[in-house]
Design an enzyme around this catalytic site. Structure first.
Site, PDB file in Angstrom:
ATOM      1  N   GLU A  26       8.026   5.278  -5.594  1.00 11.46           N
ATOM      2  CA  GLU A  26       7.514   5.105  -4.240  1.00 11.46           C
ATOM      3  C   GLU A  26       8.068   3.804  -3.640  1.00 11.46           C
ATOM      4  OE1 GLU A  26       3.267   5.379  -3.804  1.00 11.46           O
ATOM      5  OE2 GLU A  26       3.217   7.465  -4.473  1.00 11.46           O
ATOM      6  N   HIS A  84       4.511   3.420   2.765  1.00  9.22           N
ATOM      7  CA  HIS A  84       5.030   3.802   1.455  1.00  9.22           C
ATOM      8  C   HIS A  84       5.484   5.244   1.482  1.00  9.22           C
ATOM      9  CE1 HIS A  84       0.895   5.270   0.752  1.00  9.22           C
ATOM     10  NE2 HIS A  84       1.290   5.877  -0.349  1.00  9.22           N
ATOM     11  N   HIS A  86       6.174   9.023  -0.491  1.00  8.03           N
ATOM     12  CA  HIS A  86       5.665   9.939  -1.521  1.00  8.03           C
ATOM     13  C   HIS A  86       6.780  10.903  -1.901  1.00  8.03           C
ATOM     14  CE1 HIS A  86       1.031   9.920  -0.525  1.00  8.03           C
ATOM     15  NE2 HIS A  86       1.442   8.774  -1.041  1.00  8.03           N
ATOM     16  N   ASP A  96      -4.688   6.106  -2.665  1.00 12.38           N
ATOM     17  CA  ASP A  96      -4.433   5.545  -1.325  1.00 12.38           C
ATOM     18  C   ASP A  96      -5.753   5.371  -0.578  1.00 12.38           C
ATOM     19  OD1 ASP A  96      -1.688   5.555  -1.673  1.00 12.38           O
ATOM     20  OD2 ASP A  96      -1.400   7.496  -0.708  1.00 12.38           O
TER      21      ASP A  96
HETATM   22 ZN   LIG Z   1       0.362   7.172  -1.528  1.00 13.36          ZN
END
Ligand SMILES: [Zn+2]
Length: 136
Positions: A26, A84, A86, A96
């Site tokens: 990530e 961020h 994924h 999250d």
């Molecule tokens: Zn995430």
């Protein structure tokens, strides 16, 4: 509470590139900028290494967070939120959501590498809500 997150196409290009470069780990970044009524305008992106080097979680060095906040304050910018990526769809993970609670008003910008889509979220009354994104 902001309703619209505004980014430039160049900023999106930078974030997409970072996400692809770090894949499957990530990628993450801090977003700073200005608040204008219901709109939040990103004017600065600080790319940050994912200290966990994980494909499902991310963490940013607290010193980098501190330094970036200080620098932005000197530039008259406010913290907007976190970016961020994924390797999965862009909906916030359980982890999250846990951190969204801690980060208060922060906007979470998530890019999914499954379809290259981006989405923005924030927490209102302990509920995750989507924020509209405008790319200029
Ligand atoms: Zn995430």
């Amino acid at each position: 509470m902001p309703k619209i997150l505004q980014l430039t196409s160049e900023q999106v290009r930078i974030l997409r590139k970072e996400a692809r470069d770090k894949y499957p780990v990530e990628a993450c970044a801090l977003l700073f900028g200005r608040f204008a009524k219901e709109k939040v305008v990103v004017t600065k992106i600080v790319i940050a290494p994912n200290t966990l080097q994980s494909t499902t979680r991310f963490q940013i060095d607290p010193q980098l967070v501190f330094d970036s906040f200080e620098q932005a304050e000197q530039e008259g910018l406010r913290f907007i939120g976190l970016f961020h990526s994924h390797p999965a769809p862009h909906s916030p993970s359980a982890e999250d959501i846990r951190y969204m609670k801690l980060w208060g008003d922060a906007i979470w910008l998530i890019l999914s590498l499954t379809d290259d889509s981006i989405a923005a979220f924030h927490m209102v009354n302990v509920k995750v809500q989507r924020i509209r994104i405008i790319i200029e």
